[in-house]
Design an enzyme around this catalytic site. Structure first.
Site, PDB file in Angstrom:
ATOM      1  N   ARG A   1      14.779  64.397   2.420  1.00  0.00           N
ATOM      2  CA  ARG A   1      14.121  64.131   3.697  1.00  0.00           C
ATOM      3  C   ARG A   1      14.789  62.945   4.412  1.00  0.00           C
ATOM      4  O   ARG A   1      15.105  63.019   5.590  1.00  0.00           O
ATOM      5  CB  ARG A   1      12.643  63.805   3.436  1.00  0.00           C
ATOM      6  CG  ARG A   1      11.710  63.835   4.623  1.00  0.00           C
ATOM      7  CD  ARG A   1      11.924  62.795   5.653  1.00  0.00           C
ATOM      8  NE  ARG A   1      11.012  62.981   6.778  1.00  0.00           N
ATOM      9  CZ  ARG A   1      10.945  62.223   7.843  1.00  0.00           C
ATOM     10  NH1 ARG A   1      11.807  61.212   7.962  1.00  0.00           N
ATOM     11  NH2 ARG A   1      10.084  62.453   8.810  1.00  0.00           N
TER      12      ARG A   1
ATOM     13  N   ASN B   1      11.862  57.593  18.338  1.00  0.00           N
ATOM     14  CA  ASN B   1      10.967  58.391  19.202  1.00  0.00           C
ATOM     15  C   ASN B   1       9.545  58.156  18.688  1.00  0.00           C
ATOM     16  O   ASN B   1       9.095  58.825  17.743  1.00  0.00           O
ATOM     17  CB  ASN B   1      11.348  59.867  19.130  1.00  0.00           C
ATOM     18  CG  ASN B   1      10.522  60.716  20.093  1.00  0.00           C
ATOM     19  OD1 ASN B   1       9.323  60.485  20.261  1.00  0.00           O
ATOM     20  ND2 ASN B   1      11.173  61.668  20.749  1.00  0.00           N
TER      21      ASN B   1
ATOM     22  N   LYS C   1      21.567  63.890  17.863  1.00  0.00           N
ATOM     23  CA  LYS C   1      21.323  62.961  18.978  1.00  0.00           C
ATOM     24  C   LYS C   1      22.647  62.490  19.591  1.00  0.00           C
ATOM     25  O   LYS C   1      22.773  62.338  20.797  1.00  0.00           O
ATOM     26  CB  LYS C   1      20.494  61.775  18.478  1.00  0.00           C
ATOM     27  CG  LYS C   1      19.060  62.164  18.122  1.00  0.00           C
ATOM     28  CD  LYS C   1      18.269  61.008  17.530  1.00  0.00           C
ATOM     29  CE  LYS C   1      16.843  61.420  17.264  1.00  0.00           C
ATOM     30  NZ  LYS C   1      16.054  60.325  16.615  1.00  0.00           N
TER      31      LYS C   1
ATOM     32  N   GLU D   1      20.087  57.063   9.846  1.00  0.00           N
ATOM     33  CA  GLU D   1      20.582  57.447  11.186  1.00  0.00           C
ATOM     34  C   GLU D   1      21.505  56.356  11.738  1.00  0.00           C
ATOM     35  O   GLU D   1      22.598  56.646  12.246  1.00  0.00           O
ATOM     36  CB  GLU D   1      19.403  57.678  12.137  1.00  0.00           C
ATOM     37  CG  GLU D   1      18.555  58.897  11.824  1.00  0.00           C
ATOM     38  CD  GLU D   1      17.496  59.158  12.891  1.00  0.00           C
ATOM     39  OE1 GLU D   1      16.293  59.136  12.535  1.00  0.00           O
ATOM     40  OE2 GLU D   1      17.863  59.381  14.052  1.00  0.00           O
TER      41      GLU D   1
ATOM     42  N   GLU E   1       6.857  60.075  15.941  1.00  0.00           N
ATOM     43  CA  GLU E   1       6.351  59.391  14.743  1.00  0.00           C
ATOM     44  C   GLU E   1       4.830  59.389  14.702  1.00  0.00           C
ATOM     45  O   GLU E   1       4.226  59.668  13.661  1.00  0.00           O
ATOM     46  CB  GLU E   1       6.892  57.955  14.708  1.00  0.00           C
ATOM     47  CG  GLU E   1       8.396  57.873  14.495  1.00  0.00           C
ATOM     48  CD  GLU E   1       8.894  56.434  14.410  1.00  0.00           C
ATOM     49  OE1 GLU E   1      10.064  56.194  14.694  1.00  0.00           O
ATOM     50  OE2 GLU E   1       8.102  55.565  14.050  1.00  0.00           O
TER      51      GLU E   1
HETATM   52  C1  LIG Z   1      13.861  61.962  12.689  1.00  0.00           C
HETATM   53  C2  LIG Z   1      13.912  61.498  13.959  1.00  0.00           C
HETATM   54  O1  LIG Z   1      14.312  60.212  14.267  1.00  0.00           O
HETATM   55  C3  LIG Z   1      13.389  59.112  14.122  1.00  0.00           C
HETATM   56  C4  LIG Z   1      12.737  59.170  12.799  1.00  0.00           C
HETATM   57  C5  LIG Z   1      11.600  59.900  12.631  1.00  0.00           C
HETATM   58  C6  LIG Z   1      11.089  60.189  11.243  1.00  0.00           C
HETATM   59  O2  LIG Z   1      11.683  59.667  10.273  1.00  0.00           O
HETATM   60  O3  LIG Z   1      10.124  60.972  11.128  1.00  0.00           O
HETATM   61  C7  LIG Z   1      10.895  60.415  13.751  1.00  0.00           C
HETATM   62  C8  LIG Z   1      11.295  60.110  15.033  1.00  0.00           C
HETATM   63  C9  LIG Z   1      12.385  59.147  15.274  1.00  0.00           C
HETATM   64  O4  LIG Z   1      11.871  57.847  15.507  1.00  0.00           O
HETATM   65  C10 LIG Z   1      13.530  62.347  15.122  1.00  0.00           C
HETATM   66  O5  LIG Z   1      13.806  61.925  16.266  1.00  0.00           O
HETATM   67  O6  LIG Z   1      12.948  63.444  14.871  1.00  0.00           O
END
Ligand SMILES: C=C(O[C@@H]1C=C(C(=O)O)C=C[C@H]1O)C(=O)O
Length: 266
Positions: A156, A195, A167, A257, A199
């Site tokens: 995950r 984002n 992105k 990321e 979240e």
């Molecule tokens: C995984 C992402 O990137 C970031 C990490 C997230 C997560 O770990 O759940 C959710 C949103 C973003 O802040 C996404 O944009 O979906």
């Protein structure tokens, strides 16, 4: 997501759906582990003697033994699978007995693997919250469930690489990422990729899932519907699951990321 399928443009919504599916896997894995007491001895260095000279904890011994077998069937050649066995471990993991698969080059070549952080978080912070304290001697069962939970969490969190690539490829943000990467602005990258709406929605969904999945559904109560307000004890505390994601899974995913994007132009 089928990583052998030739991807042209990584779909962020497809990737997010994969993360949603992994929520179920992670919750059910924690429910399985929470059957047993914390059995802290399996995490302690030197608590067990191993004939092959292995000097780690009981859990690390099982991880090593299982990952040797998984390496032989080329598990760690998949771009979404990362071993917990350190890259400098001696002896190294064995080579695959199967020929390499032709994965499309989705990710920029990288060596990012934060499983050491994940293992420390899991044993030091998550287990004390998810399991009742004590020793019930179920060392093998506990460690077996631990390995499954760790593999789920690793997949995950390292999926952050695919999210980051998606992105980066988005025309709306590509130039901003290039500028931030060239400036080595990790904080700016973190802010751009975050984002908060996604979240918040995730944490609300997670609480409902953990509440419902943790219920014992009585098969003769046909009228009962498992809802977030269902009465009765849950096999895993929804607070533990939400806390895991809010404090560890999401921040570690975003760390992956950022780490991935910082080396994206190398
Ligand atoms: C995984 C992402 O990137 C970031 C990490 C997230 C997560 O770990 O759940 C959710 C949103 C973003 O802040 C996404 O944009 O979906």
């Amino acid at each position: 997501m089928d990583l052998l399928k030739t991807q042209t443009q990584l779909s962020l919504s497809e990737l997010r759906n994969t993360l949603i599916r992994l929520e179920d896997t992670i919750i059910f894995g924690l429910i399985e582990r929470a059957q047993f007491k914390s059995n802290d001895i399996i995490y302690q260095q030197g608590a067990f003697h191993f004939d092959n000279g292995f000097t780690g904890s009981f859990l690390e011994y099982l991880i090593w033994e299982l990952e040797k077998a998984h390496a032989k069937v080329r598990r760690y050649q998949s771009p979404d699978e990362y071993p917990f066995t350190p890259a400098d471990h001696q002896p190294p993991l064995p080579a695959p007995i199967l020929p390499a698969l032709d994965y499309p080059p989705i990710l920029h070549p990288n060596h990012i693997n934060i499983n050491a952080q994940i293992l420390t978080m899991y044993t030091a912070s998550l287990i004390p919250q998810a399991c009742a304290p004590g020793d019930d001697s179920n060392y093998g069962s506990s460690a077996t469930k631990d390995v499954e939970c760790l593999q789920n969490l690793s997949k995950r969190i390292h999926y952050g690489k695919f999210i980051a690539e998606s992105k980066f490829q988005d025309p709306q943000y590509h130039d901003q990422y290039v500028q931030l990467i060239k400036a080595r602005d990790a904080k700016g990258i973190y802010q751009l990729l975050t984002n908060e709406a996604v979240e918040r929605k995730l944490l609300r969904r997670l609480r409902r899932k953990a509440t419902i999945y943790g219920q014992d559904i009585d098969d003769d109560d046909a009228t009962a519907t498992a809802t977030a307000n269902a009465a009765g004890p849950s096999k895993i505390s929804p607070d533990v699951v939400v806390d895991l994601y809010e404090k560890y899974v999401i921040p570690l995913t975003k760390q992956v990321e950022v780490d991935y994007l910082l080396q994206r132009l190398d």
